[in-house]
Motif scaffolding. Structure first.
Motif, PDB file in Angstrom:
ATOM      1  N   ALA A 192       0.818  -1.222   0.000  1.00 41.40           N
ATOM      2  CA  ALA A 192       0.000   0.000   0.000  1.00 41.40           C
ATOM      3  C   ALA A 192       0.852   1.273   0.000  1.00 41.40           C
ATOM      4  CB  ALA A 192      -0.965   0.002   1.180  1.00 41.40           C
ATOM      5  N   ASP A 193       1.851   1.348   0.868  1.00 41.87           N
ATOM      6  CA  ASP A 193       2.670   2.566   0.938  1.00 41.87           C
ATOM      7  C   ASP A 193       3.403   2.828  -0.380  1.00 41.87           C
ATOM      8  OD1 ASP A 193       1.865   3.021   3.529  1.00 41.87           O
ATOM      9  OD2 ASP A 193       3.681   2.175   4.435  1.00 41.87           O
ATOM     10  N   ALA A 194       3.890   1.780  -1.023  1.00 39.48           N
ATOM     11  CA  ALA A 194       4.590   1.944  -2.301  1.00 39.48           C
ATOM     12  C   ALA A 194       3.635   2.442  -3.380  1.00 39.48           C
ATOM     13  CB  ALA A 194       5.232   0.626  -2.727  1.00 39.48           C
ATOM     14  N   TYR A 195       2.426   1.921  -3.403  1.00 34.33           N
ATOM     15  CA  TYR A 195       1.427   2.367  -4.388  1.00 34.33           C
ATOM     16  C   TYR A 195       1.094   3.839  -4.193  1.00 34.33           C
ATOM     17  CZ  TYR A 195       0.057  -2.029  -6.643  1.00 34.33           C
ATOM     18  OH  TYR A 195       0.023  -3.159  -7.406  1.00 34.33           O
ATOM     19  N   VAL A 196       0.812   4.207  -2.950  1.00 32.81           N
ATOM     20  CA  VAL A 196       0.461   5.596  -2.644  1.00 32.81           C
ATOM     21  C   VAL A 196       1.630   6.514  -2.990  1.00 32.81           C
ATOM     22  CG1 VAL A 196      -0.088   7.213  -0.774  1.00 32.81           C
ATOM     23  CG2 VAL A 196      -1.283   5.013  -0.929  1.00 32.81           C
ATOM     24  N   ASP A 197       2.833   6.105  -2.661  1.00 32.86           N
ATOM     25  CA  ASP A 197       4.016   6.923  -2.963  1.00 32.86           C
ATOM     26  C   ASP A 197       4.154   7.148  -4.469  1.00 32.86           C
ATOM     27  OD1 ASP A 197       6.609   8.217  -2.200  1.00 32.86           O
ATOM     28  OD2 ASP A 197       7.382   6.590  -3.459  1.00 32.86           O
ATOM     29  N   ARG A 198       3.973   6.120  -5.262  1.00 33.44           N
ATOM     30  CA  ARG A 198       4.097   6.275  -6.720  1.00 33.44           C
ATOM     31  C   ARG A 198       2.986   7.155  -7.295  1.00 33.44           C
ATOM     32  NH1 ARG A 198       6.884   1.165  -9.576  1.00 33.44           N
ATOM     33  NH2 ARG A 198       8.632   1.012  -8.130  1.00 33.44           N
ATOM     34  N   ALA A 199       1.789   7.022  -6.778  1.00 33.29           N
ATOM     35  CA  ALA A 199       0.687   7.866  -7.259  1.00 33.29           C
ATOM     36  C   ALA A 199       0.932   9.331  -6.907  1.00 33.29           C
ATOM     37  CB  ALA A 199      -0.640   7.391  -6.671  1.00 33.29           C
ATOM     38  N   LEU A 200       1.369   9.585  -5.679  1.00 28.42           N
ATOM     39  CA  LEU A 200       1.633  10.962  -5.268  1.00 28.42           C
ATOM     40  C   LEU A 200       2.828  11.555  -6.004  1.00 28.42           C
ATOM     41  CD1 LEU A 200       0.923  10.750  -1.430  1.00 28.42           C
ATOM     42  CD2 LEU A 200      -0.521  11.765  -3.227  1.00 28.42           C
ATOM     43  N   THR A 201       3.848  10.748  -6.269  1.00 30.57           N
ATOM     44  CA  THR A 201       4.999  11.228  -7.040  1.00 30.57           C
ATOM     45  C   THR A 201       4.560  11.634  -8.441  1.00 30.57           C
ATOM     46  OG1 THR A 201       6.552   9.903  -5.757  1.00 30.57           O
ATOM     47  CG2 THR A 201       7.266  10.600  -7.956  1.00 30.57           C
ATOM     48  N   MET A 202       3.733  10.801  -9.087  1.00 28.94           N
ATOM     49  CA  MET A 202       3.208  11.129 -10.413  1.00 28.94           C
ATOM     50  C   MET A 202       2.477  12.466 -10.366  1.00 28.94           C
ATOM     51  SD  MET A 202      -0.045   9.399 -12.355  1.00 28.94           S
ATOM     52  CE  MET A 202      -0.953   9.552 -10.840  1.00 28.94           C
ATOM     53  N   TYR A 203       1.626  12.632  -9.380  1.00 34.01           N
ATOM     54  CA  TYR A 203       0.836  13.852  -9.259  1.00 34.01           C
ATOM     55  C   TYR A 203       1.733  15.068  -9.026  1.00 34.01           C
ATOM     56  CZ  TYR A 203      -2.309  17.327  -7.321  1.00 34.01           C
ATOM     57  OH  TYR A 203      -2.988  18.486  -7.071  1.00 34.01           O
ATOM     58  N   GLN A 204       2.632  14.972  -8.060  1.00 36.24           N
ATOM     59  CA  GLN A 204       3.469  16.114  -7.697  1.00 36.24           C
ATOM     60  C   GLN A 204       4.384  16.557  -8.835  1.00 36.24           C
ATOM     61  OE1 GLN A 204       2.948  17.959  -5.205  1.00 36.24           O
ATOM     62  NE2 GLN A 204       1.778  16.665  -3.836  1.00 36.24           N
ATOM     63  N   THR A 205       4.881  15.607  -9.633  1.00 37.97           N
ATOM     64  CA  THR A 205       5.825  15.978 -10.693  1.00 37.97           C
ATOM     65  C   THR A 205       5.154  16.574 -11.921  1.00 37.97           C
ATOM     66  OG1 THR A 205       5.824  13.727 -11.589  1.00 37.97           O
ATOM     67  CG2 THR A 205       7.559  14.279  -9.997  1.00 37.97           C
ATOM     68  N   SER A 206       3.840  16.417 -12.066  1.00 38.24           N
ATOM     69  CA  SER A 206       3.204  16.934 -13.286  1.00 38.24           C
ATOM     70  C   SER A 206       2.007  17.847 -13.031  1.00 38.24           C
ATOM     71  CB  SER A 206       2.779  15.770 -14.180  1.00 38.24           C
ATOM     72  OG  SER A 206       1.847  14.947 -13.529  1.00 38.24           O
ATOM     73  N   LYS A 207       1.682  18.121 -11.788  1.00 38.78           N
ATOM     74  CA  LYS A 207       0.468  18.877 -11.471  1.00 38.78           C
ATOM     75  C   LYS A 207       0.481  20.310 -11.997  1.00 38.78           C
ATOM     76  CE  LYS A 207       2.052  20.482  -6.970  1.00 38.78           C
ATOM     77  NZ  LYS A 207       1.851  20.395  -5.541  1.00 38.78           N
ATOM     78  N   ASN A 208       1.641  20.898 -12.201  1.00 41.07           N
ATOM     79  CA  ASN A 208       1.711  22.284 -12.657  1.00 41.07           C
ATOM     80  C   ASN A 208       1.732  22.422 -14.176  1.00 41.07           C
ATOM     81  OD1 ASN A 208       1.651  23.413 -10.080  1.00 41.07           O
ATOM     82  ND2 ASN A 208       3.838  23.139  -9.828  1.00 41.07           N
ATOM     83  N   HIS A 209       1.570  21.333 -14.880  1.00 40.65           N
ATOM     84  CA  HIS A 209       1.497  21.382 -16.339  1.00 40.65           C
ATOM     85  C   HIS A 209       0.030  21.446 -16.741  1.00 40.65           C
ATOM     86  CE1 HIS A 209       5.704  20.799 -17.384  1.00 40.65           C
ATOM     87  NE2 HIS A 209       5.773  20.041 -16.306  1.00 40.65           N
ATOM     88  N   PRO A 210      -0.391  22.517 -17.425  1.00 43.62           N
ATOM     89  CA  PRO A 210      -1.808  22.646 -17.763  1.00 43.62           C
ATOM     90  C   PRO A 210      -2.307  21.570 -18.716  1.00 43.62           C
ATOM     91  CG  PRO A 210      -0.518  24.327 -18.881  1.00 43.62           C
ATOM     92  CD  PRO A 210       0.399  23.641 -17.918  1.00 43.62           C
ATOM     93  N   SER A 211      -1.417  20.926 -19.447  1.00 44.99           N
ATOM     94  CA  SER A 211      -1.842  19.876 -20.374  1.00 44.99           C
ATOM     95  C   SER A 211      -2.267  18.606 -19.643  1.00 44.99           C
ATOM     96  CB  SER A 211      -0.717  19.543 -21.360  1.00 44.99           C
ATOM     97  OG  SER A 211       0.434  19.109 -20.667  1.00 44.99           O
ATOM     98  N   VAL A 212      -1.797  18.406 -18.420  1.00 48.81           N
ATOM     99  CA  VAL A 212      -2.132  17.189 -17.664  1.00 48.81           C
ATOM    100  C   VAL A 212      -3.543  17.355 -17.114  1.00 48.81           C
ATOM    101  CG1 VAL A 212      -1.504  15.663 -15.769  1.00 48.81           C
ATOM    102  CG2 VAL A 212       0.288  16.734 -17.139  1.00 48.81           C
ATOM    103  N   LEU A 213      -4.449  16.608 -17.701  1.00 47.42           N
ATOM    104  CA  LEU A 213      -5.865  16.751 -17.404  1.00 47.42           C
ATOM    105  C   LEU A 213      -6.364  15.689 -16.435  1.00 47.42           C
ATOM    106  CD1 LEU A 213      -8.337  18.449 -18.280  1.00 47.42           C
ATOM    107  CD2 LEU A 213      -8.732  16.763 -20.066  1.00 47.42           C
ATOM    108  N   MET A 214      -5.750  14.503 -16.495  1.00 50.23           N
ATOM    109  CA  MET A 214      -6.198  13.418 -15.624  1.00 50.23           C
ATOM    110  C   MET A 214      -5.055  12.459 -15.339  1.00 50.23           C
ATOM    111  SD  MET A 214      -8.638  11.348 -18.317  1.00 50.23           S
ATOM    112  CE  MET A 214      -9.626  12.749 -18.712  1.00 50.23           C
ATOM    113  N   PHE A 215      -5.307  11.574 -14.389  1.00 49.45           N
ATOM    114  CA  PHE A 215      -4.278  10.649 -13.917  1.00 49.45           C
ATOM    115  C   PHE A 215      -4.798   9.219 -13.932  1.00 49.45           C
ATOM    116  CE2 PHE A 215      -3.592  14.751 -11.940  1.00 49.45           C
ATOM    117  CZ  PHE A 215      -2.254  14.975 -12.193  1.00 49.45           C
TER     118      PHE A 215
END
Length: 188
Positions: free
Chosen positions: A139-162
């Motif tokens: 569980a912790d590894a899954y959550v970490d990877r999901a949050l890393t994906m979000y944090q590294t691309s959240k400021n790009h306006p082209s990223v619409l969904m995950f």
């Protein structure tokens, strides 16, 4: 505001000071946009339609895309895809280099980003521990990877969904926990 037809980007300048002295200057390119799913924010509509900048988004035409190692070749591919009617690219299996998202921002093509999770060879059993997605010790590894994906691309306006996992990955408790973690961090 940023949108695929007019992908306007802005430069934000940051100045860091320590004890009154400028220590660092950073320039960051970004676009501004608002995304909502249930009508116009604050409005009465709740029709389940996707809105960007309070404008209804037409049909999304998505294509799976794996960026090339060359930025120039990737740019050529993305421009060709957009001209042929593709409005979104889905990058399976893992987040991409920052230059890829910057290209999508400039070109005006939406991105469905994907967490670095691929369990298609891990079995499909839905019992506890039957596959990595349903094994609480992951569980912790899954959550970490999901949050890393979000944090590294959240400021790009082209990223619409995950996307929480790659194609063919098994479903389970850990993906649900990842989803809840993304909801918590995105609602701040």
């Amino acid at each position: 505001l940023w949108n695929p037809d007019s992908p306007d980007m802005h430069t934000v300048l940051f100045r860091m000071q320590v004890e009154g002295r400028n220590t660092e200057f950073v320039a960051y390119r970004t676009g501004l946009r608002e995304v909502s799913m249930d009508g116009i924010p604050g409005g009465e509509q709740e029709d389940g339609t996707l809105y960007v900048n309070r404008e209804k988004v037409g049909r999304l035409t998505a294509a799976e895309y794996r960026p090339r190692s060359s930025e120039k070749e990737t740019e050529s591919d993305l421009r060709r895809m957009k001209e042929s009617g593709t409005s979104m690219v889905w990058v399976p299996y893992h987040p991409q280099p920052d230059w890829f998202y910057s290209l999508c921002d400039r070109i005006g093509i939406y991105v469905c980003n994907s967490a670095d999770i691929n369990t298609r060879n891990g079995g499909a059993a839905r019992t506890k521990g039957g596959n990595p997605s349903n094994d609480p010790k992951w569980a912790d590894a899954y959550v970490d990877r999901a949050l890393t994906m979000y944090q590294t691309s959240k400021n790009h306006p082209s990223v619409l969904m995950f996307s929480l996992a790659g194609p063919g990955s098994s479903n389970g408790y850990n993906l649900y926990e990842s989803y809840l973690a993304l909801i918590r961090v995105d609602s701040r």
